[in-house]
Design a protein around this motif. Structure first.
Motif, short mmCIF file in Angstrom:
data_model
loop_
_atom_site.label_atom_id
_atom_site.label_comp_id
_atom_site.label_asym_id
_atom_site.label_seq_id
_atom_site.Cartn_x
_atom_site.Cartn_y
_atom_site.Cartn_z
N ASP A 125 0.83 -1.20 0.00
CA ASP A 125 0.00 0.00 0.00
C ASP A 125 0.87 1.25 0.00
OD1 ASP A 125 -2.29 -1.51 0.05
OD2 ASP A 125 -2.68 -1.24 2.19
N GLU A 126 0.28 2.36 -0.41
CA GLU A 126 0.99 3.64 -0.37
C GLU A 126 1.02 4.18 1.06
OE1 GLU A 126 -0.99 6.17 -3.16
OE2 GLU A 126 0.12 5.34 -4.87
N ILE A 127 2.12 4.82 1.40
CA ILE A 127 2.27 5.49 2.70
C ILE A 127 1.83 6.93 2.48
CG2 ILE A 127 3.90 6.20 4.49
CD1 ILE A 127 5.70 3.84 3.52
N THR A 128 0.66 7.27 2.98
CA THR A 128 0.04 8.56 2.63
C THR A 128 0.03 9.52 3.80
OG1 THR A 128 -2.14 7.65 3.14
CG2 THR A 128 -1.40 7.50 0.86
N CYS A 129 1.19 9.75 4.39
CA CYS A 129 1.21 10.69 5.52
C CYS A 129 2.30 11.74 5.38
CB CYS A 129 1.35 9.94 6.84
SG CYS A 129 2.68 8.75 6.92
N ASP A 170 8.55 0.52 10.57
CA ASP A 170 8.09 1.45 11.60
C ASP A 170 8.29 2.88 11.12
OD1 ASP A 170 7.31 2.66 13.95
OD2 ASP A 170 9.20 2.26 14.99
N ILE A 171 7.50 3.26 10.14
CA ILE A 171 7.55 4.63 9.61
C ILE A 171 7.26 5.62 10.75
CG2 ILE A 171 6.39 6.26 8.08
CD1 ILE A 171 8.12 4.37 6.53
N LYS A 187 4.81 7.73 16.18
CA LYS A 187 4.89 6.31 15.83
C LYS A 187 3.56 5.70 15.42
CE LYS A 187 9.28 5.33 16.81
NZ LYS A 187 10.19 4.64 15.87
N ALA A 188 2.45 6.35 15.71
CA ALA A 188 1.15 5.71 15.51
C ALA A 188 0.25 6.52 14.57
CB ALA A 188 0.45 5.51 16.85
N VAL A 189 0.85 7.20 13.60
CA VAL A 189 0.07 7.96 12.63
C VAL A 189 -0.82 7.00 11.84
CG1 VAL A 189 0.20 9.44 10.60
CG2 VAL A 189 1.86 9.72 12.46
N ASP A 190 -2.06 7.36 11.63
CA ASP A 190 -2.98 6.52 10.85
C ASP A 190 -2.38 6.18 9.49
OD1 ASP A 190 -4.96 6.42 12.78
OD2 ASP A 190 -6.19 7.99 11.88
N GLY A 191 -2.49 4.92 9.09
CA GLY A 191 -2.08 4.50 7.76
C GLY A 191 -0.61 4.66 7.46
#
Length: 292
Positions: A125-129, A170-171, A187-191
């Motif tokens: 999936d794309e990392i969209t943050c 662990d983005i 550490k816990a950003v959505d998506g």
């Protein structure tokens, strides 16, 4: 056995990878009477202590029920192997070289923080943050998934409660991480957290403490290490955590990253839109995600 979660008609279903094809687990177990699809977490809750038996049953069923095939593994959208864990526990500062690059003292006990299921995304999936932070960083890690309920287990028996291994990136939003004394915001950003591609059972992984792990950004290797360099082994981590917290089937523990993170490079190497970041774990698989 390689268990996956795949998308079908807008929902997630449990699958098993056999000869590069995904088979629907519910169809293999229940045939034409299949009604409700268990998640991988629910599957572990029922079979976590009998994974070898489950594997043999699914492989035998696949031979006589080819209609249960979903498609080639590289043509089906995968989600996190466990989409609905009750706990995602993360270990920080668990490789000597990573501790050294941060300038911190070696930990005497595991440093633990948490993520939520909403932070997990699939292996491709794309990392969209990137719109949330200009300081987006990578951390390639081995993650384990609990197979059986456990509490206060010894290090010697700890692996008996582990269903298998997967790969996690662990983005981290570094600016959010260091705004306070707690790491949760970064550490816990959505998506934000790719996991997968499969949950690989321990019988196929080999020595969990002797696996090569590598991270690449746009094809360039930025992390390279081996899990034997962990400060706290998987056995130790499961035992330590289970002393104060009951672990349930589907719970995930991600075991820390080696040196080479973007924040400690000169100049820093931040992920930006269009970058491709890959994490490869020996005998387990590869994550490949594009940043948006």
């Amino acid at each position: 056995m390689k268990l996956v979660t795949f998308e079908s008609a807008g929902s997630w279903r449990a699958g098993i990878v056999i000869d590069s094809s995904i088979f629907d687990v519910d169809a293999l177990l229940n045939g034409d009477s299949a009604t409700s699809a268990p998640s991988v977490r629910q599957l572990l809750a029922e079979y976590g202590g009998r994974l070898a038996e489950l594997s043999a049953r699914l492989i035998a069923a696949a031979k006589v029920n080819p209609k249960a095939v979903v498609g080639p593994v590289d043509k089906v959208r995968l989600g996190p192997p466990v989409t609905d864990p009750s706990k995602v526990l993360c270990i920080g500062l668990n490789y000597n070289d990573h501790v050294a690059e941060t300038g911190r003292a070696l930990p005497s006990h595991p440093d633990i923080f948490a993520k939520f299921a909403s932070s997990l995304i699939g292996p491709f999936d794309e990392i969209t943050c990137s719109n949330i932070t200009p300081n987006l960083d990578f951390e390639g890690e081995l993650a384990i998934v609990i197979g059986k309920q456990c509490r206060s287990v010894s290090a010697e028996e700890a692996l008996d409660f582990v269903a298998g291994v997967t790969v996690l990136n662990d983005i981290t939003a570094r600016d959010l991480q260091y705004r306070g004394t707690q790491w949760l915001a970064g550490k816990a950003v959505d998506g934000s957290t790719p996991v997968g591609p499969a949950l690989v059972t321990l019988d196929e992984v080999g020595d969990i403490q002797n696996l090569d792990i590598r991270t690449r950004v746009n094809g360039e290797q930025v992390q390279s290490s081996n899990t034997h360099l962990m400060i706290f082994s998987v056995r130790h981590l499961v035992s330590y955590i289970s002393y104060f917290l009951a672990l349930s089937p589907g719970d995930m523990i991600t075991t820390g990253t080696p040196q080479g993170i973007g924040a400690k490079r000169q100049p820093p190497l931040w992920l930006k839109p269009g970058d491709t970041v890959e994490v490869e774990l020996q005998n387990v698989g590869v994550l490949r995600n594009v940043v948006r």
